[in-house]
Design a protein around this motif. Structure first.
Motif, PDB file in Angstrom:
ATOM      1  N   ASN A  64       8.582   7.750  -6.360  1.00  0.00           N
ATOM      2  CA  ASN A  64       9.683   8.607  -5.938  1.00  0.00           C
ATOM      3  C   ASN A  64      10.966   7.830  -5.685  1.00  0.00           C
ATOM      4  OD1 ASN A  64       7.844  10.766  -5.916  1.00  0.00           O
ATOM      5  ND2 ASN A  64       7.211  10.261  -3.834  1.00  0.00           N
ATOM      6  N   VAL A  65      10.928   6.525  -5.927  1.00  0.00           N
ATOM      7  CA  VAL A  65      12.075   5.669  -5.658  1.00  0.00           C
ATOM      8  C   VAL A  65      12.742   5.301  -6.988  1.00  0.00           C
ATOM      9  CG1 VAL A  65      12.812   3.466  -4.661  1.00  0.00           C
ATOM     10  CG2 VAL A  65      10.924   4.730  -3.628  1.00  0.00           C
ATOM     11  N   ARG A  66      14.065   5.339  -6.994  1.00  0.00           N
ATOM     12  CA  ARG A  66      14.792   4.954  -8.213  1.00  0.00           C
ATOM     13  C   ARG A  66      14.569   3.467  -8.484  1.00  0.00           C
ATOM     14  NH1 ARG A  66      19.792   7.468  -5.812  1.00  0.00           N
ATOM     15  NH2 ARG A  66      20.130   5.274  -5.440  1.00  0.00           N
TER      16      ARG A  66
ATOM     17  N   LYS B 231      13.693  -2.629  -4.814  1.00  0.00           N
ATOM     18  CA  LYS B 231      13.633  -3.852  -4.006  1.00  0.00           C
ATOM     19  C   LYS B 231      14.147  -3.586  -2.593  1.00  0.00           C
ATOM     20  CE  LYS B 231      15.273  -8.611  -3.815  1.00  0.00           C
ATOM     21  NZ  LYS B 231      16.131  -9.602  -4.448  1.00  0.00           N
ATOM     22  N   ALA B 232      15.270  -2.911  -2.474  1.00  0.00           N
ATOM     23  CA  ALA B 232      15.825  -2.592  -1.149  1.00  0.00           C
ATOM     24  C   ALA B 232      14.864  -1.691  -0.383  1.00  0.00           C
ATOM     25  CB  ALA B 232      17.186  -1.917  -1.290  1.00  0.00           C
ATOM     26  N   TRP B 233      14.282  -0.720  -1.086  1.00  0.00           N
ATOM     27  CA  TRP B 233      13.322   0.185  -0.465  1.00  0.00           C
ATOM     28  C   TRP B 233      12.121  -0.604   0.063  1.00  0.00           C
ATOM     29  CZ3 TRP B 233       8.224   1.350  -1.625  1.00  0.00           C
ATOM     30  CH2 TRP B 233       7.681   2.476  -0.995  1.00  0.00           C
TER      31      TRP B 233
ATOM     32  N   ARG C 246       0.858  -1.195   0.000  1.00  0.00           N
ATOM     33  CA  ARG C 246       0.000   0.000   0.000  1.00  0.00           C
ATOM     34  C   ARG C 246       0.896   1.248   0.000  1.00  0.00           C
ATOM     35  NH1 ARG C 246      -3.555  -1.606   3.307  1.00  0.00           N
ATOM     36  NH2 ARG C 246      -2.347  -1.240   5.171  1.00  0.00           N
ATOM     37  N   LYS C 247       1.935   1.226   0.834  1.00  0.00           N
ATOM     38  CA  LYS C 247       2.873   2.354   0.873  1.00  0.00           C
ATOM     39  C   LYS C 247       3.650   2.453  -0.435  1.00  0.00           C
ATOM     40  CE  LYS C 247       3.219   3.065   5.686  1.00  0.00           C
ATOM     41  NZ  LYS C 247       3.970   3.378   6.833  1.00  0.00           N
ATOM     42  N   ALA C 248       3.970   1.313  -1.009  1.00  0.00           N
ATOM     43  CA  ALA C 248       4.687   1.320  -2.282  1.00  0.00           C
ATOM     44  C   ALA C 248       3.827   1.966  -3.366  1.00  0.00           C
ATOM     45  CB  ALA C 248       5.072  -0.101  -2.686  1.00  0.00           C
TER      46      ALA C 248
END
Length: 173
Positions: A56-58, A63-65, A48-50
């Motif tokens: 905004n994530v590279r 995956k790490a995020w 849900r957060k993703a």
């Protein structure tokens, strides 16, 4: 990651990421939480957060995020569980080997009456969760199944109920 702001493309990428990583996240979180139901809840929260902010994530960091967000969600769930367990201990009967004296018995009965009165002031949904958890000693997963609501809803009802009970019981009579 696709062009920023293109929500449909984000959803497609996240759908593929879910297919690739959900089972790994589930295993990772089950190891942390020691509860598959809570781990499933944390996986849902993570995705849900993703969906809300993965744009905004590279792409190379996604995956790490995702695993970092999952870890943070697991810690938040464990914190909430600890707070709820502590509150339940405060509300529950203290088992002792020697029976309480007359004065202590009267104080305990008065305390129980205050708790009963506070429970009656709770919204019905919250009171039911508290009663099933304390009186029936059911797990939150079983309560969710019985009430046919998501586990997160049960946990939220319990948290809100405990906050209201604490406020009512701490207030002077």
């Amino acid at each position: 990651m696709p062009i920023e702001g293109d929500r449909r493309s984000d959803e497609t990428v996240l759908g593929a990421l879910y297919e690739q990583q959900a089972h790994r996240l589930q295993a990772f979180l089950t190891g942390i939480l020691r509860d598959p139901e809570l781990a499933r809840e944390a996986v849902q929260s993570t995705f849900r957060k993703a969906l809300e902010s993965a744009g905004n994530v590279r792409p190379e960091s996604l995956k790490a995020w995702l695993f970092q967000v999952a870890y943070n969600e697991a810690l938040a769930l464990r914190r909430r569980q600890g707070i709820e367990a502590k509150s339940l201990r405060r509300l529950s009967w203290i088992h002792r080997s020697d029976p309480p004296g007359a004065e202590e018995q009267m104080i305990l009965e008065e305390s129980f009456e205050r708790v009963r009165a506070a429970l009656q002031k709770l919204p019905q949904e919250q009171a039911r969760v508290v009663r099933l958890r304390i009186e029936q000693d059911w797990t939150f997963a079983r309560i969710a199944e019985e009430l046919d609501v998501p586990l997160g809803t049960v946990l939220t009802r319990m948290r809100l109920a405990l906050q209201k009970l604490r406020k009512q019981l701490e207030a002077p009579e």
